[in-house]
Design an enzyme around this catalytic site. Sequence first.
Site, PDB file in Angstrom:
ATOM      1  N   ASN A   1      -9.206  -1.500   3.733  1.00  0.00           N
ATOM      2  CA  ASN A   1      -8.675  -2.151   2.540  1.00  0.00           C
ATOM      3  C   ASN A   1      -9.249  -3.541   2.327  1.00  0.00           C
ATOM      4  O   ASN A   1      -8.742  -4.314   1.508  1.00  0.00           O
ATOM      5  CB  ASN A   1      -7.143  -2.194   2.593  1.00  0.00           C
ATOM      6  CG  ASN A   1      -6.542  -0.848   2.241  1.00  0.00           C
ATOM      7  OD1 ASN A   1      -7.081  -0.112   1.419  1.00  0.00           O
ATOM      8  ND2 ASN A   1      -5.428  -0.505   2.867  1.00  0.00           N
TER       9      ASN A   1
ATOM     10  N   GLU B   1       5.321   3.437  10.462  1.00  0.00           N
ATOM     11  CA  GLU B   1       4.614   2.282   9.916  1.00  0.00           C
ATOM     12  C   GLU B   1       5.553   1.614   8.938  1.00  0.00           C
ATOM     13  O   GLU B   1       6.073   2.252   8.023  1.00  0.00           O
ATOM     14  CB  GLU B   1       3.339   2.686   9.178  1.00  0.00           C
ATOM     15  CG  GLU B   1       2.598   1.478   8.617  1.00  0.00           C
ATOM     16  CD  GLU B   1       1.683   1.798   7.447  1.00  0.00           C
ATOM     17  OE1 GLU B   1       0.840   0.952   7.124  1.00  0.00           O
ATOM     18  OE2 GLU B   1       1.836   2.874   6.834  1.00  0.00           O
TER      19      GLU B   1
ATOM     20  N   ASP C   1       3.927   7.397   7.659  1.00  0.00           N
ATOM     21  CA  ASP C   1       3.243   6.421   6.824  1.00  0.00           C
ATOM     22  C   ASP C   1       4.214   5.601   5.973  1.00  0.00           C
ATOM     23  O   ASP C   1       5.145   6.141   5.370  1.00  0.00           O
ATOM     24  CB  ASP C   1       2.253   7.150   5.911  1.00  0.00           C
ATOM     25  CG  ASP C   1       1.519   6.217   4.976  1.00  0.00           C
ATOM     26  OD1 ASP C   1       0.752   5.381   5.480  1.00  0.00           O
ATOM     27  OD2 ASP C   1       1.721   6.318   3.750  1.00  0.00           O
ATOM     28  N   ALA C   2       3.982   4.297   5.916  1.00  0.00           N
ATOM     29  CA  ALA C   2       4.605   3.365   4.949  1.00  0.00           C
ATOM     30  C   ALA C   2       6.088   3.625   4.718  1.00  0.00           C
ATOM     31  O   ALA C   2       6.506   3.945   3.607  1.00  0.00           O
ATOM     32  CB  ALA C   2       3.840   3.404   3.634  1.00  0.00           C
TER      33      ALA C   2
END
Length: 607
Positions: free
Chosen positions: A394, A296, A259-260
């Site tokens: 989102n 990501e 993630d991120a």
Amino acid sequence: MIPGADLRSDGSCLFTVWAPFAKQMQVRLLGDDERVLDMYRIEKGYWQIEANDVKAGTRYLYRIDGEEERPDPASNFQPDGVHEASAVVDHAAFHWSDQNWRNYDLADYIVYELHTGCFTPEGTFEAIIEKMRYLRDLGITAIELMPVAQFPGERNWGYDGVFPYAVQNSYGGPDKLKRLVDAAHDHGLAVVLDVVYNHLGPEGNYLRDFGPYFTDRHVTPWGDAVNLDQAYSDEVRDYFIENALYWLHFYHMDALRLDALHAIFDMSATHFVEELTKRVDRYAESADRRVHLIGESALNNARLLRPRSEGGYGLDAQWSDDFHHSVHALMTEEEFGYYQDYGRVEDLAKAFDEGYVYTGQYSKFRKRKFGNHSGDRPAEQFVVCTQNHDQVGNRVHGERLIDLTDFESAKLAAGVLMLSPFVPMLFMGQEYGEESPFQYFVSHSDEKLVEAVRKGRKEEFSTFKQAQGVPDPQAVETFERSKLNWEKPEQGEHKTMLSLYKKFAEIRRTIPAWVDRSTQNVTSMKDKQILIWHREGDACEGRYLCVMNFSKHEQKVRLFEDGERWRKIVCSGENAWGGPGSELGEICEGRGELTLPERCFAFFEMI
């Protein structure tokens, strides 16, 4: 050093915890045979003790300097939630049946992202198993689980996890997750797990009580960054790298989605991601397994994908936001936020050609140049989508693409995704045109935190007209609205959409070298909003052509040369696919103009 409680076959259990500033560490074993054991300090701030006569399920807590008692930072299971005692897990007790399973190459992945709590009415690992035949019949080859590390309460996206090694109790816990992976392999499905190494959630996050896991030298959207480059960072890096190996080894995961990565701050000479890929590659080689690391990142930095031998970080693949943004902006004509940088058919053509759209040119949204060259990276290094949990959830109300456009546009988006040369990823329900939203939800126990989350969501959308109607993240109804409706795949247009996705999966499965971009040539017609790609060469064993009309009007286009004969494989505008009708015959030839309905694609094979 591997942290946590390691239960051995003789009933002994080695407890290991990192607490470099503690003067005394003890482990308290709960139950009928309650004991408090003094731990001894070993190298680099670690503490250990070996206890005898420990059973699987034994609850325990660490006592720091004779005062505070906390769950294990590397707990494998929190059966009573984030604030209660940890439980010892016997990983050797589970009997795997996947000895003959072999993971797919990324080129053969068709990924299906799902949220365990919302995918089925039951919201458990067990319930997912019941849907595996459905997923396999759809043509899926890999399911991607949103994070399952223990989070507070029963409702959460998973990115508020606070025990990276513990499997969420409300989903079923460790053994049920293993059963899910074992069953997936039996059905011919790989399993990708979403893991979070850039932050931990706010409730139940006790890592600070043990050591400097975080630093204020860097700041993320969620607060202080994970300490990956300051004093004591070696042990913090090990904590997360061992976590990756833990999921691969004890749970037989085939791939991890990281993630991120843009929120991982590390100024070390060897970046955390590079060290992670090196350690995972070493594990895969020793275990004789094929495993994938998928990042990501919002940076458009191809260094993530390049081999370490070429100065890269060595990731196997990454999510490609540019592909999603290009399709979304074309379909919806939205121009707010980062969508202002997209919306042209030539943007999508570049995405097809290179993976990234922004490779160093100026971005209006960022007010600076953005990205670097990605055209030398193979297509299987890009995981692409037209919907995912972020891009749907989102939004203010969590609308899916089909709610923002229409049925014809959703079919066209499906064609863009599934006929691209990249690794396609579907978001649960997309395959049949689910209209239920996917909204942001939590179930925190701290009322002040709940109010802060509510306030944060409202402020995030304060510039939107619909901001007054921001769903309450804490409300059970918000979670329930986000669940799939399983009666829909057999109904009307939903059934048609599902059949179309199955057709795409069949095309990808039967035409060789689908991800080989050397066989592909892409052109765009700006005035007509048309994208055309050809695919030919020895690798793909034939010649194929696809034309996509993104305009809201029918368009006439010349596609074929004199003497050429083409067989139509699929046209989304046909009545058979729920379209308004198409003039295209089963066989097309010559240089005449073809008429393509609005928001329609057609795919041909030369004969």
